[in-house]
Design an enzyme around this catalytic site. Structure first.
Site, PDB file in Angstrom:
ATOM      1  N   ALA A  81      -3.388   7.938  -4.910  1.00  0.00           N
ATOM      2  CA  ALA A  81      -2.043   7.381  -5.088  1.00  0.00           C
ATOM      3  C   ALA A  81      -2.244   5.942  -5.567  1.00  0.00           C
ATOM      4  O   ALA A  81      -2.643   5.075  -4.790  1.00  0.00           O
ATOM      5  CB  ALA A  81      -1.286   7.431  -3.773  1.00  0.00           C
TER       6      ALA A  81
ATOM      7  N   GLY B 141       0.828  -1.207   0.000  1.00  0.00           N
ATOM      8  CA  GLY B 141       0.000   0.000   0.000  1.00  0.00           C
ATOM      9  C   GLY B 141       0.856   1.247   0.000  1.00  0.00           C
ATOM     10  O   GLY B 141       2.057   1.192  -0.260  1.00  0.00           O
ATOM     11  N   ASN B 142       0.243   2.377   0.264  1.00  0.00           N
ATOM     12  CA  ASN B 142       0.996   3.633   0.365  1.00  0.00           C
ATOM     13  C   ASN B 142       0.366   4.523   1.426  1.00  0.00           C
ATOM     14  O   ASN B 142      -0.659   4.175   2.005  1.00  0.00           O
ATOM     15  CB  ASN B 142       1.074   4.325  -1.002  1.00  0.00           C
ATOM     16  N   ARG B 143       0.980   5.659   1.662  1.00  0.00           N
ATOM     17  CA  ARG B 143       0.601   6.494   2.814  1.00  0.00           C
ATOM     18  C   ARG B 143      -0.541   7.468   2.528  1.00  0.00           C
ATOM     19  O   ARG B 143      -0.876   8.282   3.371  1.00  0.00           O
ATOM     20  CB  ARG B 143       1.810   7.301   3.295  1.00  0.00           C
ATOM     21  N   SER B 144      -1.129   7.426   1.355  1.00  0.00           N
ATOM     22  CA  SER B 144      -2.170   8.418   1.048  1.00  0.00           C
ATOM     23  C   SER B 144      -3.400   8.235   1.953  1.00  0.00           C
ATOM     24  O   SER B 144      -3.916   7.126   2.097  1.00  0.00           O
ATOM     25  CB  SER B 144      -2.591   8.290  -0.416  1.00  0.00           C
TER      26      SER B 144
END
Ligand SMILES: Cc1cc2nc3c(=O)[nH]c(=O)nc-3n(C[C@H](O)[C@H](O)[C@H](O)COP(=O)(O)O)c2cc1C
Length: 400
Positions: A275, A208-211
């Site tokens: 993102a 995943g990512n931090r968005s």
């Protein structure tokens, strides 16, 4: 400075009690609020509640305090009129210019922005009479917030629920801040992607990512307050649903692509703030991947995800459609942004610098919006909704 003057119209729906919360939010954030309920509204919440919470006397009709000419003055002095909940009956009266009580008189004399937050059973909302009335009010410049989907009076569920009062308050705040009586995105359909995709490795793990989705949600809120029909495609965001927005929840980049392509078919603008993972695991393990004694883990092989921004920019499904991308860069921010704008073929690219403690998850950001026409619009460090307003200014210019 004088406090902004708000008229809170309350009509006779079961959701009238939720307007108490909206009233509190308005007064506590420094607004002078006059509550104008209809006679039906007082069947649900009494005049004493409205009067005590607003600090002003409350009247439903034009015959009280006649020497002050309230049927004219109440609307003339307002900076904003918000009707929440707005019944089917109230929408009909407003659309046809009836003036048989204080609220309907106020709606005719107000020259400030007007927001309606309808709430009713799905059948009433979908009835052609109500559809026509809503279309008339929108065409005249009122912001009519789409109702939410959920539990209605009794056992029924469906579209017609009053959105969360906190979210109606956000719309009011944005409409008041702009102060325009004819919102510039009215009649436009805008599609916004928000949040961050998750690419599953197995049933419990993902890449995943931090968005957080905050920028995309700010874009959705501001577009709704500017009169647009908004489809918000949200990937894994925990934020509250903005008022008046059609929300589509997705998980992965592939799901996000499908949702964007579907919604973009009749969109005037598409803003890709999510993102989206560039890569996903080549294989998905149907069972949880286990540690094995004495063995190193298998390497994870990645494959490319579809490039949604390049795809929708290349195959414009509607002429004049405006496409906006976001570039989150960690270094050479502007140079990378310019290269990305060219590569993707979008009309605008919002370039911001990101990092573990920068932009992602924050309420503020700083950015430069690059235009395919060579323009550069810097947006100073501030709330994400300021950046959102700048994006819509630039989109509205391009839509003409
Ligand atoms: C229990 C109850 C709940 C109601 N809820 C709604 C509602 O949510 N939305 C609506 O449009 N009308 C609703 N109505 C019908 C309105 O009260 C009715 O149309 C009334 O004439 C509206 O008057 P007003 O628009 O002047 O407030 C409800 C009526 C009752 C008895």
């Amino acid at each position: 400075m004088d406090k902004p003057k708000v008229v809170l119209g309350v009509s006779g729906g079961i959701a009238a009690y939720k307007a108490c919360e909206l009233l509190r939010r308005l007064t506590e954030s420094g607004h002078e609020v006059r509550v104008v309920p209809t006679a039906s509204a007082l069947h649900f919440v009494g005049a004493a509640t409205w009067s005590a919470l607003s600090g002003h006397p409350v009247s439903t009709e034009v015959w009280d305090d006649v020497h002050e000419v309230p049927h004219v003055r109440t609307g003339q002095h307002a900076d904003l009129v918000v009707v929440a909940p707005a019944t089917a009956d109230m929408l009909a009266k407003a659309a046809h210019g009836l003036a048989d009580d204080l609220l309907t008189n106020t709606l005719l004399t107000a020259r400030c922005p007007v927001v309606f937050a309808p709430a009713m059973h799905t059948e009433m909302w979908e009835h052609p009479a109500t559809r026509d009335n809503v279309a008339t009010l929108r065409a005249r410049g009122a912001v009519v917030i789409e109702p939410a989907v959920g539990r209605l009076t009794g056992v029924d569920t469906g579209k017609g629920r009053l959105p969360d009062p906190g979210e109606i308050f956000e719309v009011c705040r944005r409409v008041l801040a702009r102060g325009v009586t004819v919102p510039d995105l009215r009649g436009r359909h805008v599609v916004i992607s928000a949040g961050g995709t998750r690419e599953p490795l197995d049933p419990v793990r993902f890449l995943g990512n931090r968005s957080s989705g905050k920028q995309g949600y700010a874009l959705a809120r501001t577009a709704a307050a500017r009169g647009a029909r908004v489809t918000l495609i949200a990937a894994n965001s925990a934020l509250p649903d903005p008022a008046g927005v059609d929300l589509v929840s997705v998980g992965t980049a592939v799901e996000l692509r499908e949702a964007v392509l579907r919604a973009a078919a009749d969109a005037d603008a598409v803003v890709m703030a999510a993102a989206v993972a560039d890569f996903r695991p080549a294989a998905y393990a149907a069972g949880k991947i286990k540690k094995k004694d004495g063995q190193e883990p298998e390497p994870v092989t990645l494959v490319r995800n579809p490039d949604i921004l390049a795809e929708i920019s290349g195959d414009r499904v509607r002429s004049g459609q405006v496409i906006v991308g976001f570039a989150a860069e960690t270094d050479d921010v502007l140079a990378n942004g310019r290269a990305k704008l060219k590569r993707k073929g979008c009309d605008l690219l919002v370039v911001n610098e990101v990092g573990e403690h920068k932009t992602f998850g924050r309420d503020e950001s700083e950015a430069v919006v690059l235009g395919a026409d060579g323009s550069e619009t810097p947006v100073a460090y501030g709330p994400k909704e300021t950046l959102a307003e700048t994006v819509w200014d630039l989109v509205a210019e391009r839509l003409g």
